[in-house]
Scaffold this motif. Structure first.
Motif, short mmCIF file in Angstrom:
data_model
loop_
_atom_site.label_atom_id
_atom_site.label_comp_id
_atom_site.label_asym_id
_atom_site.label_seq_id
_atom_site.Cartn_x
_atom_site.Cartn_y
_atom_site.Cartn_z
N VAL A 1 1.03 -1.06 -0.03
CA VAL A 1 -0.03 -0.15 -0.04
C VAL A 1 1.00 1.23 -0.15
O VAL A 1 0.58 2.25 -0.83
CB VAL A 1 -0.91 -0.17 1.28
N LEU A 2 1.84 1.27 0.87
CA LEU A 2 2.90 2.52 0.97
C LEU A 2 3.54 2.51 -0.22
O LEU A 2 3.87 3.64 -0.84
CB LEU A 2 3.69 2.36 2.14
N ALA A 3 4.13 1.53 -0.85
CA ALA A 3 4.92 1.28 -2.22
C ALA A 3 4.15 2.07 -3.37
O ALA A 3 4.75 2.64 -4.21
CB ALA A 3 5.51 0.20 -2.41
N LEU A 4 2.95 1.66 -3.27
CA LEU A 4 1.70 2.33 -4.36
C LEU A 4 1.63 3.74 -4.30
O LEU A 4 1.04 4.34 -4.89
CB LEU A 4 0.73 1.55 -4.35
N GLY A 5 2.12 4.47 -2.94
CA GLY A 5 2.01 5.56 -3.02
C GLY A 5 0.82 6.25 -2.10
O GLY A 5 0.32 7.42 -1.70
N TYR A 6 0.07 5.20 -1.19
CA TYR A 6 -0.89 5.46 -0.49
C TYR A 6 -0.39 5.92 0.72
O TYR A 6 0.71 5.55 1.11
CB TYR A 6 -1.97 4.36 -0.15
N GLN A 7 -1.26 6.57 1.68
CA GLN A 7 -0.82 6.87 2.96
C GLN A 7 -1.82 6.07 4.17
O GLN A 7 -2.89 5.98 3.75
CB GLN A 7 -0.66 8.32 3.43
N ILE A 8 -1.14 5.58 5.17
CA ILE A 8 -1.96 5.01 6.30
C ILE A 8 -1.77 5.90 7.32
O ILE A 8 -0.39 6.17 7.73
CB ILE A 8 -1.56 3.52 6.42
N ARG A 9 -2.93 6.55 7.85
CA ARG A 9 -2.75 7.29 9.03
C ARG A 9 -3.77 6.95 10.11
O ARG A 9 -4.95 6.65 9.70
CB ARG A 9 -3.21 8.86 8.79
N LYS A 10 -3.53 6.98 11.32
CA LYS A 10 -4.50 6.72 12.42
C LYS A 10 -5.30 7.91 12.46
O LYS A 10 -4.93 9.02 12.39
CB LYS A 10 -3.72 6.57 13.69
N PRO A 11 -6.59 7.64 12.56
CA PRO A 11 -7.63 8.63 12.76
C PRO A 11 -7.20 9.54 14.00
O PRO A 11 -6.72 9.23 15.18
CB PRO A 11 -9.17 8.02 13.14
N GLY A 12 -7.25 10.94 13.70
CA GLY A 12 -6.83 12.02 14.78
C GLY A 12 -5.42 12.03 15.03
O GLY A 12 -4.92 12.83 15.78
N ALA A 13 -4.72 11.41 14.04
CA ALA A 13 -3.33 11.68 14.10
C ALA A 13 -2.74 12.93 13.32
O ALA A 13 -1.53 12.93 13.07
CB ALA A 13 -2.63 10.26 13.82
#
Length: 98
Positions: free
Chosen positions: A85-97
């Motif tokens: 997911v990250l290599a494809l350019g997406y971001q993963i963020r925890k809500p409220g972070a």
């Protein structure tokens, strides 16, 4: 024999922070729970050995009771999914972070 030559997404340059590593464990446990729920819905039950005819499997136990080797299979899948997911350019963020 097949000529299949797998080409997974290159995740070798992806670095995960501690929060994503912790997420990996939760996703690994969830993957096991989904696998187990599917098996149970298909009539499988716990057994000391895997028997496809009798539909028994030794891993039909809570994630915490799996061997480290079995947990590592789920962890590896979860880790590579997050890295892809990250290599494809997406971001993963925890809500409220933010």
């Amino acid at each position: 024999m097949s000529d299949y030559n797998p080409h997974p997404i290159d995740t070798s340059g992806v670095v995960m922070d501690d929060e994503l590593v912790q997420l990996t464990e939760k996703l690994a446990e969830n993957a096991h729970e989904n696998w187990a729920a599917l098996r149970v819905s298909q009539g499988w039950t716990y057994g000391t050995t895997r028997d496809d005819l009798l539909q028994t499997h030794p891993n039909l136990v809570p994630y915490a009771e799996l061997s480290e080797a079995d947990k590592d299979l789920d962890r590896g899948t979860a880790m590579e999914t997050i890295k892809a997911v990250l290599a494809l350019g997406y971001q993963i963020r925890k809500p409220g972070a933010d």
